[in-house]
Each structure stands twice: as C-alpha cells, then as structure tokens.
Design a protein around this motif. Structure first.
Motif, mmCIF file in Angstrom:
data_model
loop_
_atom_site.group_PDB
_atom_site.id
_atom_site.type_symbol
_atom_site.label_atom_id
_atom_site.label_comp_id
_atom_site.label_asym_id
_atom_site.label_seq_id
_atom_site.Cartn_x
_atom_site.Cartn_y
_atom_site.Cartn_z
ATOM 1 N N LEU A 140 42.394 40.442 45.428
ATOM 2 C CA LEU A 140 41.178 41.049 44.884
ATOM 3 C C LEU A 140 40.863 40.545 43.481
ATOM 4 C CD1 LEU A 140 41.693 44.717 46.091
ATOM 5 C CD2 LEU A 140 39.994 43.103 46.903
ATOM 6 N N ASP A 141 41.816 39.903 42.861
ATOM 7 C CA ASP A 141 41.602 39.374 41.512
ATOM 8 C C ASP A 141 42.149 37.950 41.456
ATOM 9 O OD1 ASP A 141 40.998 39.160 38.835
ATOM 10 O OD2 ASP A 141 42.841 40.136 38.169
ATOM 11 N N PRO A 142 41.482 37.024 42.161
ATOM 12 C CA PRO A 142 42.018 35.667 42.253
ATOM 13 C C PRO A 142 41.932 34.945 40.913
ATOM 14 C CG PRO A 142 39.837 35.767 43.225
ATOM 15 C CD PRO A 142 40.220 37.185 42.897
ATOM 16 N N PRO A 143 42.830 33.995 40.678
ATOM 17 C CA PRO A 143 42.794 33.248 39.419
ATOM 18 C C PRO A 143 41.616 32.289 39.371
ATOM 19 C CG PRO A 143 44.456 32.346 40.886
ATOM 20 C CD PRO A 143 43.952 33.591 41.543
ATOM 21 N N GLY A 144 41.302 31.816 38.167
ATOM 22 C CA GLY A 144 40.225 30.844 38.013
ATOM 23 C C GLY A 144 38.936 31.500 37.572
ATOM 24 N N PHE A 145 37.936 30.686 37.412
ATOM 25 C CA PHE A 145 36.643 31.159 36.918
ATOM 26 C C PHE A 145 35.522 30.815 37.885
ATOM 27 C CE2 PHE A 145 39.412 30.634 33.282
ATOM 28 C CZ PHE A 145 39.248 31.835 32.621
ATOM 29 N N ARG A 146 35.864 30.827 39.194
ATOM 30 C CA ARG A 146 34.847 30.544 40.202
ATOM 31 C C ARG A 146 33.851 31.700 40.267
ATOM 32 N NH1 ARG A 146 36.750 31.602 44.708
ATOM 33 N NH2 ARG A 146 38.723 32.599 44.196
ATOM 34 N N LEU A 147 32.616 31.391 40.655
ATOM 35 C CA LEU A 147 31.626 32.454 40.838
ATOM 36 C C LEU A 147 32.057 33.393 41.949
ATOM 37 C CD1 LEU A 147 28.895 33.639 40.035
ATOM 38 C CD2 LEU A 147 27.817 32.115 41.703
ATOM 39 N N ALA A 148 32.663 32.830 43.011
ATOM 40 C CA ALA A 148 33.073 33.664 44.140
ATOM 41 C C ALA A 148 34.157 34.655 43.746
ATOM 42 C CB ALA A 148 33.572 32.789 45.293
ATOM 43 N N ARG A 149 34.846 34.400 42.641
ATOM 44 C CA ARG A 149 35.884 35.325 42.198
ATOM 45 C C ARG A 149 35.312 36.711 41.970
ATOM 46 N NH1 ARG A 149 38.885 35.295 36.320
ATOM 47 N NH2 ARG A 149 40.549 36.758 36.827
ATOM 48 N N ASN A 150 34.082 36.789 41.472
ATOM 49 C CA ASN A 150 33.470 38.090 41.217
ATOM 50 C C ASN A 150 33.222 38.863 42.502
ATOM 51 O OD1 ASN A 150 32.954 37.988 38.213
ATOM 52 N ND2 ASN A 150 31.990 36.083 38.869
ATOM 53 N N VAL A 151 32.951 38.141 43.591
ATOM 54 C CA VAL A 151 32.762 38.811 44.870
ATOM 55 C C VAL A 151 34.070 39.464 45.302
ATOM 56 C CG1 VAL A 151 32.154 38.504 47.292
ATOM 57 C CG2 VAL A 151 30.960 37.190 45.527
ATOM 58 N N ASP A 152 35.185 38.709 45.223
ATOM 59 C CA ASP A 152 36.481 39.264 45.615
ATOM 60 C C ASP A 152 36.831 40.478 44.767
ATOM 61 O OD1 ASP A 152 37.007 37.438 47.633
ATOM 62 O OD2 ASP A 152 37.845 35.975 46.255
ATOM 63 N N ARG A 153 36.602 40.368 43.458
ATOM 64 C CA ARG A 153 36.974 41.454 42.558
ATOM 65 C C ARG A 153 36.123 42.698 42.827
ATOM 66 N NH1 ARG A 153 37.757 38.978 36.600
ATOM 67 N NH2 ARG A 153 38.745 41.015 36.281
ATOM 68 N N ALA A 154 34.843 42.495 43.134
ATOM 69 C CA ALA A 154 33.981 43.644 43.399
ATOM 70 C C ALA A 154 34.356 44.370 44.678
ATOM 71 C CB ALA A 154 32.528 43.200 43.478
ATOM 72 N N MET A 155 35.059 43.671 45.582
ATOM 73 C CA MET A 155 35.456 44.312 46.825
ATOM 74 C C MET A 155 36.342 45.529 46.583
ATOM 75 S SD MET A 155 34.046 43.009 49.452
ATOM 76 C CE MET A 155 32.650 43.079 48.318
ATOM 77 N N GLY A 156 37.080 45.529 45.474
ATOM 78 C CA GLY A 156 37.978 46.649 45.215
ATOM 79 C C GLY A 156 37.280 47.984 45.179
ATOM 80 N N SER A 157 36.027 47.998 44.742
ATOM 81 C CA SER A 157 35.293 49.262 44.651
ATOM 82 C C SER A 157 34.749 49.731 45.988
ATOM 83 C CB SER A 157 34.142 49.119 43.653
ATOM 84 O OG SER A 157 33.204 48.161 44.119
ATOM 85 N N CYS A 158 34.878 48.910 47.036
ATOM 86 C CA CYS A 158 34.377 49.296 48.357
ATOM 87 C C CYS A 158 35.340 50.208 49.096
ATOM 88 C CB CYS A 158 34.113 48.053 49.215
ATOM 89 S SG CYS A 158 32.787 46.990 48.634
ATOM 90 N N PHE A 159 36.602 50.220 48.665
ATOM 91 C CA PHE A 159 37.632 50.923 49.423
ATOM 92 C C PHE A 159 38.032 52.211 48.714
ATOM 93 C CE2 PHE A 159 37.941 46.452 50.499
ATOM 94 C CZ PHE A 159 37.974 46.504 51.881
ATOM 95 N N GLN A 160 38.046 53.296 49.479
ATOM 96 C CA GLN A 160 38.525 54.556 48.925
ATOM 97 C C GLN A 160 40.010 54.506 48.608
ATOM 98 O OE1 GLN A 160 37.542 57.841 51.469
ATOM 99 N NE2 GLN A 160 35.476 58.034 50.646
ATOM 100 N N ARG A 172 47.182 45.438 38.754
ATOM 101 C CA ARG A 172 46.115 44.431 38.717
ATOM 102 C C ARG A 172 44.869 44.917 39.444
ATOM 103 N NH1 ARG A 172 47.552 38.131 40.068
ATOM 104 N NH2 ARG A 172 45.478 37.202 39.725
ATOM 105 N N ILE A 173 45.075 45.561 40.583
ATOM 106 C CA ILE A 173 43.940 46.060 41.362
ATOM 107 C C ILE A 173 43.266 47.234 40.666
ATOM 108 C CG2 ILE A 173 43.324 47.240 43.519
ATOM 109 C CD1 ILE A 173 45.468 45.495 44.895
ATOM 110 N N ASP A 174 44.052 48.131 40.087
ATOM 111 C CA ASP A 174 43.486 49.336 39.488
ATOM 112 C C ASP A 174 42.583 49.017 38.298
ATOM 113 O OD1 ASP A 174 44.728 50.845 41.379
ATOM 114 O OD2 ASP A 174 46.392 51.478 40.102
ATOM 115 N N ARG A 175 42.835 47.899 37.618
ATOM 116 C CA ARG A 175 41.943 47.505 36.523
ATOM 117 C C ARG A 175 40.546 47.172 37.020
ATOM 118 N NH1 ARG A 175 46.664 44.706 34.489
ATOM 119 N NH2 ARG A 175 45.917 42.762 35.446
ATOM 120 N N LEU A 176 40.433 46.854 38.300
ATOM 121 C CA LEU A 176 39.136 46.465 38.866
ATOM 122 C C LEU A 176 38.326 47.658 39.351
ATOM 123 C CD1 LEU A 176 40.396 43.523 41.133
ATOM 124 C CD2 LEU A 176 39.591 43.394 38.762
ATOM 125 N N ARG A 177 38.949 48.834 39.479
ATOM 126 C CA ARG A 177 38.271 49.959 40.119
ATOM 127 C C ARG A 177 38.527 51.262 39.373
ATOM 128 N NH1 ARG A 177 39.465 50.986 45.518
ATOM 129 N NH2 ARG A 177 40.891 52.727 45.211
#
Length: 407
Positions: A140-160, A172-177
């Motif tokens: 959910l928090d892949p390394p690098g500065f790709r634009l697609a990285r933001n899509v993966d990171r935003a996925m964390g907020s989709c899951f209860q 690492r995941i909890d920092r995203l949500r």
C-alpha cells in the motif's frame, strides 16, 4: 490525506474511458439474501480462501459466497456447493459498475495483491465494507515517486479493516489511513486443515487397548509406498519390538487385500473393519474404515504422510496431524502442499524422508519422546498461527453482517 486522496482520484479519473460502453458479460444470477464477495489474488491466497470457506458456516445468517480469482488461477476441484465462481471485472469503469450492479455484494474480503484501484474505490463509495488480508506495508506504500504510487497508497482508505504481515507493515499502513481502525499485524490468512473429528468413546477404547504402547501412523499410503512403510517398520523392530505400525491406505477399500498380503508375509495384522482387538502380539493395524483418521492422528505421536514418496500423487495436507499434536514425516513429492510443508520444515515441525531406510531413521529419531514432542509442538505452532487470523476474519465478517442485517 486530502491532497493524497485528490491525487489518487485524479489518477483514477484518468483511467475512465470517455464513453461508458457496457461489456457483454454473462454472470450467474445473484442469489437472494446477504452476499459475501471473496477475492483471491494468488495461488497461496486461493488456498487460504478455500480453507476459509470451510469455516464460514459459523456466520449467522450464512451469506451466499461469490469467489473471484485473479487471472491465471483456477480451482483444484469443483467449488463447494452454493459458491459462485466468477472472474473479477477488468479495472475499468463500465465493467466495474456492471459487476457491482449485478452482484450487489454486502461485504467483501480481499486476499492479497495485486490490488484493483478503481474496483475497490467504487465499492468503498457504494458503502460496501471491505477487509484486506495478506498484505505488507510496501503493497500500500510502494517505494519510489511514481504517479501510480498515490493510487496504491489511497487504497488504504477503502478498507475498514486491514490484517497485515507484521508490526512494521502495520505502522507503515496506519500512516496512510488516519482516523480508520488500526491495521492488525497478525500475519497471513493461510491454508490449513479443519481438525478431523473423533468419536470420544472409540478413542478411549483404543487408548485402553493400546495401554501406552508406542505406535506410528502411515497415513494415505499408495500401493507403491506400502512395501516401503512395512520395510521401515521391520527395520524399527531392532530398536522397539513393541512398536505398532498403523497403515491407512489412501483408498480404504484396499485395506482388506493389504491385510491379507501382510498376513501371508508373516506379519500379525489387525483389520479395523473386522473389529480385531489390538492385543500385544499385533504388529500392524490396517485402517479400512472411513472417517477414522481423527482417531489415529490423536493416538499417534508420529505420522508419516503418504502419497509423497512416489511421484504423481502430490502429497496430503500436513496440517491435520499438526493440529492434533503429531510429529510429521513426509516424502519429497508434495507439490500440492509445497508451501505448507515448507512452513512446517522451516519451523522444525516436519522432516523429509526419501525411502524406507530414511523413514526408519526418522522414526528412530522421533521415538525419543522429547524429540517427538518438540517437533510436534513446532508443527502445532505453525498450524495454530493461521487459526488466529481466521478467527479474527470471522469475527470481522460477523460484525459486518450484523450491521447489514440489523441496521
């Protein structure tokens, strides 16, 4: 989080086609009542999902199940009765919406990655509670500065709820949500075995007949393995003349013929279907009655898992004896359960053998009570880890069902 979500939304918007053209899809009808969507993203996730299906009957009300598999996966056998199996939709707006409109899942359990951003985002917006398992923080928090990285990171907020591999992944995941329930570092939802049952009265009778006699079990043997098992037992007679060998052929109907062959070779044999008493002079017991494996896994401190010495059979599930405290021996041909045996070996809970002599050596080692107990405990520990995750998943699903039914 707002900026990150907006970036991710802009990326998702870029995935949407200019025109919405509904695909020509042919899905099975949606059953009545609550529907749980279960998705497996890899072969290991599929094994775990199939094991979980055996436990879902504890849910109340029991939902119908929609099982989807990532591209390239297939079921090893026909699905359980009442389970719908479909391919997940492509991660495109029209197909995603058509999928959700048709199946209208009430809750979802996603096992592993790769993730499907548009599908999960659309389900989240529709208010479908989703749980994600078998992920690491880097998923959910892949390394690098790709634009697609933001899509993966935003996925964390989709899951209860998210159940991840370990503590670093959870942090690492909890920092995203922020503001969502913390992820649970419980490990993987893994394949396992439903503990085989045993008749308590019969179990006590057998214990009395055996009266503490040492024994070992050769389970699910094939015709080519039977002679190797018997030879290993013959070699073991030098070290333990009271040792009892219990052979459970992979096809119980072979038991009668096997007992006859062994008797003609001079062995003193008891055949279960005839009700033979396990007297002190019996050397080999042949199991030809179905549904008794739960008894013998409980009685035997050592279990050799057959269908594994000769290629072509793929091995048998090692978690059945492991959950019941039996040390596990097995042959090299266990392709159907390679990951399961690998985890047991890495934990010191199983030992590989290659022929009659190495089987006898493994038995000799484990006849020392402390050695058998240590290996059996290690096997039980591995088998029980997945149970904790499974129990937590079932708890989450029941809570989400209650919210749906009683809200």
């Amino acid at each position: 989080m707002g900026l990150r979500r907006s970036i991710a939304l802009s990326v998702l918007a870029g995935l949407r086609p200019g025109r919405r053209i509904l695909p020509d899809l042919h899905w099975q009808p949606r059953p009545e009542g609550p529907l749980l969507w279960l998705h497996a993203a890899s072969a290991l996730d599929l094994e775990a999902a199939l094991h979980l299906l055996q436990r879902l009957s504890v849910l109340d009300p029991m939902p119908s199940i929609l099982l989807t598999l990532h591209e390239g996966l297939s079921l090893p056998s026909p699905p359980p009765k009442g389970v719908l199996v479909e391919a997940p939709p492509p991660d495109k707006r029209a197909q995603v919406q058509a999928f959700l409109d048709h199946f209208r899942p009430d809750l979802a359990l996603i096992c592993g990655r790769p993730l499907r951003p548009l599908l999960y985002w659309t389900m989240s917006k529709a208010g479908v509670p989703m749980t994600l398992v078998n992920v690491r923080g880097s998923d959910l928090d892949p390394p690098g500065f790709r634009l697609a990285r933001n899509v993966d990171r935003a996925m964390g907020s989709c899951f209860q709820h998210i159940i991840c591999r370990d503590g670093p992944s959870a942090r690492r995941i909890d920092r995203l949500r922020p503001g969502l329930p913390p992820s649970l570092p419980l490990g993987r939802l893994e394949e396992g075995s439903t503990t085989p049952s045993a008749n308590a009265r019969v179990l006590e009778t057998l214990r009395n007949q055996l009266a503490g006699r040492p024994l070992w079990l050769a389970a699910y043997t094939t015709p080519g393995e039977d002679p190797m098992v018997v030879e290993a037992h013959r070699q073991m007679g030098r070290y333990s003349h009271r040792l009892l060998c219990v052979i459970a052929p992979s096809e119980p109907e072979r038991g009668g013929d096997l007992a006859t062959i062994l008797g003609n070779q001079g062995w003193r044999v008891a055949l279960r279907s005839t009700g033979d008493t396990l007297s002190e002079d019996i050397q080999i017991v042949v199991i030809d009655t179905p549904d008794e494996m739960g008894l013998w896994f409980r009685l035997a401190p050592i279990s050799f898992m057959g269908s594994s010495l000769i290629p072509g059979f793929g091995g048998k599930d090692p978690f059945a004896p492991a959950t019941l405290g039996s040390a596990v021996l097995y042959g090299p041909n266990v392709g159907h359960y390679l990951d399961s045996y690998g985890r047991l070996v890495n934990a010191g809970g199983a030992r590989i053998v290659k022929d009659a002599s190495s089987l006898a050596q493994g038995l000799q080692l484990l006849l020392a009570p402390d050695k058998a107990a240590a290996q059996a405990h290690a096997a039980w520990d591995v088998a029980s880890r997945g149970a904790e995750v499974t129990d937590k998943v079932l708890e989450i699903l029941q809570e989400q069902l209650d919210e749906k039914v009683f809200s």
